[in-house]
Design an enzyme around this catalytic site. Structure first.
Site, short mmCIF file in Angstrom:
data_model
loop_
_atom_site.label_atom_id
_atom_site.label_comp_id
_atom_site.label_asym_id
_atom_site.label_seq_id
_atom_site.Cartn_x
_atom_site.Cartn_y
_atom_site.Cartn_z
N LYS A 1 30.46 47.72 43.32
CA LYS A 1 29.55 47.75 44.47
C LYS A 1 29.16 49.19 44.85
CE LYS A 1 31.12 43.37 46.59
NZ LYS A 1 31.58 42.77 47.87
N HIS B 1 32.87 42.95 43.11
CA HIS B 1 32.59 41.51 43.21
C HIS B 1 33.08 40.84 41.93
CE1 HIS B 1 30.41 37.68 43.55
NE2 HIS B 1 30.16 37.85 42.26
O1 CDP Z 1 33.95 38.72 47.38
P1 CDP Z 1 34.83 37.53 47.70
O2 CDP Z 1 34.52 36.34 46.82
O3 CDP Z 1 36.28 37.90 47.70
O4 CDP Z 1 34.51 37.13 49.21
P2 CDP Z 1 33.41 36.14 49.80
O5 CDP Z 1 34.05 35.33 50.85
O6 CDP Z 1 32.67 35.42 48.71
O7 CDP Z 1 32.41 37.12 50.54
C1 CDP Z 1 31.45 37.86 49.81
C2 CDP Z 1 31.46 39.28 50.31
O8 CDP Z 1 31.04 39.28 51.68
C3 CDP Z 1 32.83 39.96 50.35
O9 CDP Z 1 33.21 40.54 49.11
C4 CDP Z 1 32.66 40.98 51.42
O10 CDP Z 1 32.09 42.18 50.90
C5 CDP Z 1 31.66 40.35 52.36
N1 CDP Z 1 32.31 39.85 53.57
C6 CDP Z 1 32.15 40.54 54.77
O11 CDP Z 1 31.45 41.55 54.80
N2 CDP Z 1 32.76 40.08 55.91
C7 CDP Z 1 33.51 38.96 55.89
N3 CDP Z 1 34.10 38.55 57.01
C8 CDP Z 1 33.70 38.26 54.70
C9 CDP Z 1 33.07 38.73 53.54
MG MG Z 2 32.83 35.18 46.67
#
Ligand code: CDP
Ligand code: MG
Length: 136
Positions: A12, A118
């Site tokens: 990222k 990611h």
């Molecule tokens: O990336 P990952 O699959 O672990 O998490 P996600 O639940 O799919 O969320 C996608 C992305 O959104 C995360 O990697 C975070 O960068 C962002 N995010 C955020 O900014 N604030 C949150 N409360 C949850 C996720």
């Molecule tokens: Mg995700």
């Protein structure tokens, strides 16, 4: 039994900005992933919205899409046995402060939004995400 999979990884903007891409790629290789394809690109806000559309209803969606399109990213196709789950393990928890020692997000992540990497969360999504970035 062999279960060779491909998954999509993104380094990222926060990590590319700190010039961590070579170090992070080395971690993937050290952990048994082969990088089958990769490119450094910058995507538009519209493309980020399409990529993250599953999060459309979340309060952080707008910021998330602004952020992913805010600077260069490195997108990669990673291949390994059970690549999807293995990559999720190597990445660690979404919130770097909750990620286990030795995970990429623990080592490099700055905050829940600037969490450096990611990774696809399922084999079906891996296929969709690889197609999104690498359809010719
Ligand atoms: O990336 P990952 O699959 O672990 O998490 P996600 O639940 O799919 O969320 C996608 C992305 O959104 C995360 O990697 C975070 O960068 C962002 N995010 C955020 O900014 N604030 C949150 N409360 C949850 C996720
Ligand atoms: Mg995700």
């Amino acid at each position: 039994m062999s279960n060779l999979e491909q998954t999509l990884s993104i380094i990222k903007p926060d990590a590319v900005e700190r010039n961590l891409q070579d170090e992070i790629k080395k971690k993937f290789v050290e952990n048994g992933f082969s990088i089958k394809d990769e490119k450094k690109i910058q995507i538009s806000k519209n493309e980020a919205e399409e990529f993250y559309k599953v999060h459309q209803s979340k309060p952080f969606y707008g910021e998330l899409c602004n952020y992913l399109s805010s600077g260069p990213i490195v997108v990669m196709i990673l291949e390994k046995e059970n690549a999807v789950i293995e990559n999720r393990k190597l990445m660690g928890a979404t919130d770097p402060s909750k990620a286990e020692n030795g995970t990429l997000r623990k080592m490099y992540g700055i905050s829940i939004d600037k969490n450096s990497v990611h990774g696809s969360d399922s084999l079906d999504n891996a296929k969709i995400e690889i197609e999104f970035f690498f359809k010719n």
